[in-house]
Design an enzyme around this catalytic site. Structure first.
Site, mmCIF file in Angstrom:
data_model
loop_
_atom_site.group_PDB
_atom_site.id
_atom_site.type_symbol
_atom_site.label_atom_id
_atom_site.label_comp_id
_atom_site.label_asym_id
_atom_site.label_seq_id
_atom_site.Cartn_x
_atom_site.Cartn_y
_atom_site.Cartn_z
ATOM 1 N N CYS A 162 0.810 -1.216 0.000
ATOM 2 C CA CYS A 162 0.000 0.000 0.000
ATOM 3 C C CYS A 162 0.845 1.268 0.000
ATOM 4 O O CYS A 162 0.320 2.367 -0.128
ATOM 5 C CB CYS A 162 -0.953 -0.014 1.187
ATOM 6 S SG CYS A 162 -1.919 -1.544 1.254
ATOM 7 N N HIS B 70 -9.347 3.754 -1.171
ATOM 8 C CA HIS B 70 -7.964 3.295 -1.105
ATOM 9 C C HIS B 70 -7.626 2.363 -2.283
ATOM 10 O O HIS B 70 -7.481 1.162 -2.128
ATOM 11 C CB HIS B 70 -7.749 2.572 0.239
ATOM 12 C CG HIS B 70 -6.375 2.032 0.461
ATOM 13 N ND1 HIS B 70 -5.230 2.592 -0.076
ATOM 14 C CD2 HIS B 70 -5.943 0.958 1.180
ATOM 15 C CE1 HIS B 70 -4.171 1.887 0.309
ATOM 16 N NE2 HIS B 70 -4.578 0.885 1.063
#
Lengths: 389, 389
Positions: free
Chosen positions: A84, A334
């Site tokens: 991420c 996200h």
């Protein structure tokens, strides 16, 4: 050493667009970034791009040259993958290149296509950011890992689900004005507490969504910005990166993030600022508890006190240091590979006074973006400042 | 600007070890690299690591921090992915960091686990380096793409399968002394010509094998090497990177590699050498035709003449410019993420006089490593030179 200017920013809407490929998404984000920068594509010397799960979600690796092509750029291109924190890592490398005088103009960003996998498929794909041998095969998913961290936090410092709920409520409130956000919808503490459990103590509203989206930045040297009379008042003045053991069980603490602390200390020192100077920050709130740990790792809250920051209003839009004015991963969404560079875009626009939420930080000069990979086995932190210009 | 020294090199055997994970492989390669360097692990400031298909072959992304851990290093770690040029890209970034004074000691390398997928599975996984939408779905695999390039070469410049066969024979002959090579076995031109077709005009012996393996390099600044009295006579003096359109059909020519040419020209200029100075090179011979195109892109052979280089003995071990003295991808093997850094290791050992095939290049001072991704949509080139020391 050259200052690094954020000359242009571009984001797609974050959300559900399962039919769109990463190249569609990145092309859109890059168009906006170029348009807002006034920099011609031909001046771009390299493309630095973050992507996490393209191999699994669209059977596409080697996305560097593909994304250069999608952006209409002829230049060498590299893909960075740090789970991420993928595009945070790409931004860091770009900052270093420009500072060192290697490049004057870089296109940096990231993209992720996720929703085409479905929630279960995406959760399984996300698990490749954890240790396959010792975590994933034992059944650990990211909701599970962060739930462990939340419970360990409650055990060590106190706090309760309601404290975390205030973080979700705050970030949803911040997203109301962000037309790129996946959820432009206010929620109440009771919504969070009554939401279905995902992995106790975390419920559905403690978790960020699965998202598609892309982000792009045009970064230039100070001299290029001046020569071309660009409107680029925000500079990236500090960069830091940290690393940690991959698996949770190999760490000394479940509720510390040494990788983020290392990245933060390096970025602050690099910029010549300290935590007290920070006016606004975007932090990696993949789960509500992650925001707490980020604040503490960045010294924006003392260890053990981050849990009450949102509830007590210290991090709300009109608090002392507003956190995740974009809506954060929680409400803005996200799309993994896009997140790090999107945080830089948000902080830039906030500091430049061009963000709907800029009104909450009148006179702000210093912002921070914190991007984390896995259970923070990787982290990058960047400091952004308004230049005199 | 600091010189960049190759202080240590480490390779696992390349070949079939389907039971070994990437972390096993990289741990082994890094042990050798540290031992041969004399550099303590604690001095490493960052890990730069190339991997291509870990998501597919072992359900493991986010390999940066995992590999730092496997190598016993506590430092920020980043994974680079540029298909088969992944670790070449990592090396390039490391070279820049050391030159710019950002770092003095870096661990760089790559790994790939492939054979556990089987040949069909690995071929399918390799296809993610091509354009999924416009090539892979139309049935293009890499053997197919390189076969197209070979046929186009024959059509434009002449040449025949037998010319290519000499490349395979040469590279197998070179691998006879390389105890890390997947095939330490001599072959004849007739073996190549009689091998089963893979994608005409290419047969089985025109293709590199599917391989498991890892490579590691300890790179240091010149000043660190001198202060610590390291035995590190070889420096990386030039680095270049190029990019091209992803899909073959989007390019002007099937038989040119502008990405490799761009990378080569940049690397030569960076080192202050030209093609005529090159004494030895490792080039990316994933298929025999790829070696031809690499020689031409690097100006080691004129356009249209690379096809006869092996047959006429110009690139054999005792020829004018020996190519792939390691055995190349063809005979040494091609664990994708490991290849780029392994080429640097081979050229370093060759120039340092520590390679079994160093005897063929007595007095050589200048070597080149050429690493390509996909059908050369990405390429890196490095120049290595023996220092005065």
């Amino acid at each position: 050493m050259s200052d690094v200017r954020v000359a242009g920013t571009g984001l797609t809407p974050f959300g559900n667009s399962p039919e769109r490929t990463s190249r569609d998404l990145f092309a859109e984000a890059s168009i906006t970034a170029f348009e807002s920068s006034g920099v011609p594509r031909d001046d771009v010397e390299a493309v630095l791009y973050g992507n996490f799960m393209g191999e699994l979600s669209e059977h596409q690796g080697h996305q560097g040259p593909l994304m250069a092509e999608a952006a209409g750029v002829q230049a060498p291109a590299t893909r960075y993958e740090s789970a991420c924190a993928s595009s945070g890592t790409a931004v860091r490398e770009a900052v270093k290149r420009i500072r060192n005088g290697e490049n004057d103009v870089l296109l940096v960003g990231g993209a992720e296509r996720m929703t085409n996998l479905g929630t279960a498929g995406a959760t399984e794909a996300l698990a490749i950011a954890a240790d396959d041998l010792w975590e994933v095969r034992a059944g650990v998913t990211f909701p599970g890992a962060y739930a462990l961290m939340a419970q360990a936090y409650f055990d060590e410092f106190g706090g309760e689900r309601e404290d975390l709920a205030h973080i979700a409520v705050k970030n949803h409130a911040n997203a109301l004005t962000n037309d790129k956000a996946q959820y432009q919808r206010a929620i109440e503490v009771s919504d969070v507490l009554e939401a279905p459990p995902v992995s106790e103590p975390l419920g559905l509203y403690d978790a960020c969504p699965i998202s598609d989206g892309a982000s792009a930045l045009v970064l230039t040297s100070e001299s290029y910005a001046e020569e071309h009379d660009l409107e680029a008042p925000v500079a990236i003045t500090g960069t830091g990166q940290g690393g940690d053991r991959m698996a949770l069980h190999d760490r000394e603490h479940l509720v510390r993030s040494p990788a983020a602390r290392e990245a933060g200390e390096e970025a602050y020192a690099d910029a010549g600022v300290d935590a007290g100077d920070v006016d606004v920050a975007e932090v990696h709130d993949c789960f509500t508890i992650a925001e707490v740990l980020a604040l503490e790792a960045l010294d924006l809250e003392p260890i053990g006190e981050g849990i009450s920051a949102a509830r007590d209003g210290r991090t709300t839009a009109d608090g002392e240091t507003p956190i995740n004015l974009s809506g954060g991963l929680k409400a803005k969404g996200h799309p993994v590979g896009a997140t790090g560079a999107s945080q830089i875009a948000e902080v830039t626009d906030l500091l430049a006074g061009e963000h709907p939420n800029s009104e909450h930080i009148d006179g702000a000069t210093t912002g921070v973006a914190h991007n984390a990979g896995g259970t923070v086995a990787s982290a990058t932190v960047h400091v952004l400042e308004v230049t005199d210009r």
